[in-house]
Write an enzyme that holds these catalytic residues in place. Structure first.
Site, PDB file in Angstrom:
ATOM      1  N   CYS A 100      -1.458   0.932  -3.281  1.00 40.01           N
ATOM      2  CA  CYS A 100      -0.239   1.455  -2.663  1.00 40.01           C
ATOM      3  C   CYS A 100       0.458   0.314  -1.933  1.00 40.01           C
ATOM      4  O   CYS A 100      -0.192  -0.535  -1.317  1.00 40.01           O
ATOM      5  CB  CYS A 100      -0.543   2.623  -1.732  1.00 40.01           C
ATOM      6  N   GLU A 101       1.773   0.300  -2.044  1.00 40.47           N
ATOM      7  CA  GLU A 101       2.498  -0.839  -1.483  1.00 40.47           C
ATOM      8  C   GLU A 101       2.648  -0.749   0.034  1.00 40.47           C
ATOM      9  O   GLU A 101       3.064  -1.700   0.671  1.00 40.47           O
ATOM     10  CB  GLU A 101       3.863  -0.994  -2.159  1.00 40.47           C
ATOM     11  N   HIS A 102       2.315   0.386   0.604  1.00 37.61           N
ATOM     12  CA  HIS A 102       2.456   0.518   2.060  1.00 37.61           C
ATOM     13  C   HIS A 102       1.241  -0.007   2.809  1.00 37.61           C
ATOM     14  O   HIS A 102       1.356  -0.490   3.920  1.00 37.61           O
ATOM     15  CB  HIS A 102       2.701   1.984   2.433  1.00 37.61           C
ATOM     16  N   HIS A 103       0.065   0.125   2.209  1.00 44.59           N
ATOM     17  CA  HIS A 103      -1.166  -0.290   2.892  1.00 44.59           C
ATOM     18  C   HIS A 103      -1.986  -1.278   2.072  1.00 44.59           C
ATOM     19  O   HIS A 103      -2.983  -1.796   2.557  1.00 44.59           O
ATOM     20  CB  HIS A 103      -2.036   0.939   3.186  1.00 44.59           C
ATOM     21  N   GLN A 141       3.305   5.860  -6.436  1.00 46.51           N
ATOM     22  CA  GLN A 141       3.003   6.635  -7.647  1.00 46.51           C
ATOM     23  C   GLN A 141       4.266   7.165  -8.320  1.00 46.51           C
ATOM     24  O   GLN A 141       4.379   7.179  -9.547  1.00 46.51           O
ATOM     25  CB  GLN A 141       2.067   7.790  -7.266  1.00 46.51           C
ATOM     26  N   HIS A 169      -5.140   8.995  -3.300  1.00 45.94           N
ATOM     27  CA  HIS A 169      -4.700   7.833  -2.521  1.00 45.94           C
ATOM     28  C   HIS A 169      -5.696   7.563  -1.410  1.00 45.94           C
ATOM     29  O   HIS A 169      -5.822   8.353  -0.479  1.00 45.94           O
ATOM     30  CB  HIS A 169      -3.302   8.081  -1.953  1.00 45.94           C
ATOM     31  N   CYS A 171      -5.542   5.498   0.880  1.00 41.91           N
ATOM     32  CA  CYS A 171      -4.929   5.317   2.198  1.00 41.91           C
ATOM     33  C   CYS A 171      -4.815   6.658   2.907  1.00 41.91           C
ATOM     34  O   CYS A 171      -4.814   6.713   4.132  1.00 41.91           O
ATOM     35  CB  CYS A 171      -3.567   4.617   2.100  1.00 41.91           C
TER      36      CYS A 171
HETATM   37 ZN   LIG Z   1      -0.694   3.918   1.319  1.00 43.25          ZN
END
Ligand SMILES: [Zn+2]
Length: 212
Positions: A100-103, A141, A169, A171
């Site tokens: 995931c690009e956020h975490h 996603q 996910h 995260c």
């Molecule tokens: Zn994430």
């Protein structure tokens, strides 16, 4: 789309062959950064167990993001065959390992991809490779689902494309809301999968996934 294959050599030829060959300079630079990361989280980067960890992480992150150096459209267009088959072609349960690009924490799951040819088919393994090319990047996603759909639509120009992705996910499971078992489902359709209710139902029935 990046096709910058001087970072990981041989990647344009065959992605599976390339992934153990890493650019030395880049690996060194990444390892330096990871050594700092270990220090900042309170670890001792020179203790025995961690001695080689920064280098392993450096190689690992390059492997996990090697999709940036793969051109998915090229994978499909290089294996495009003229064929009059006009029924649904479905590749189910393609494993997905993405970040995931956020975490930058993994999300893992399955992709189900179908298309109805309009004069051209591609190799079945190529569909899985296209999924992988998009998954091995920093992703969300929803975007990945649409990218896979658009890539197949644009290169094979079929009567329709359907993509469903189900993923867990980490995260969400490991941090934040700590929902250990919630699976996220995304879908994207074109052509007859959009227009024809029965075609879409057939696809959904075949993959056995509930779409909300
Ligand atoms: Zn994430």
């Amino acid at each position: 789309m990046s096709n910058n294959n001087d970072h990981i050599q041989g990647v344009s030829e065959d992605v599976y062959e390339c992934i153990e060959k890493f650019d030395e300079t880049k690996t060194k630079k990444l390892a330096e950064v990871y050594r700092k990361v270990l220090k900042y989280i309170g670890e001792d980067p020179v203790r025995e167990g961690l001695m080689d960890t920064p280098e392993r992480m450096a190689k690992s992150i390059q492997f996990l993001t090697h999709g940036y150096h793969v051109d998915p459209a090229k994978i499909l267009s290089s294996a495009r065959f003229r064929e009059d088959y006009k029924q649904m072609v479905l590749v189910k349960d393609i494993e997905i390992y993405s970040l995931c690009e956020h975490h930058m924490i993994p999300f893992i799951g399955k992709a189900h991809v179908a298309y109805i040819p309009n004069g051209y088919i591609t190799g079945l393994s190529k569909i899985a490779r296209v999924v992988d090319a998009f998954a091995r990047r920093l992703q969300v996603q929803e975007r990945m689902t649409v990218q896979i759909r658009d890539c197949i639509q644009d290169t094979l120009n079929p009567m329709g494309v359907a993509v469903v992705i189900e993923a867990l996910h980490l995260c969400m499971a490991m941090r934040g809301v700590q929902k250990q078992n919630s699976v996220t489902t995304t879908s994207a359709f074109t052509g007859c999968f959009l227009k024809d209710y029965r075609t879409r139902e057939e696809f959904i029935h075949l993959i056995g996934v509930k779409l909300h």
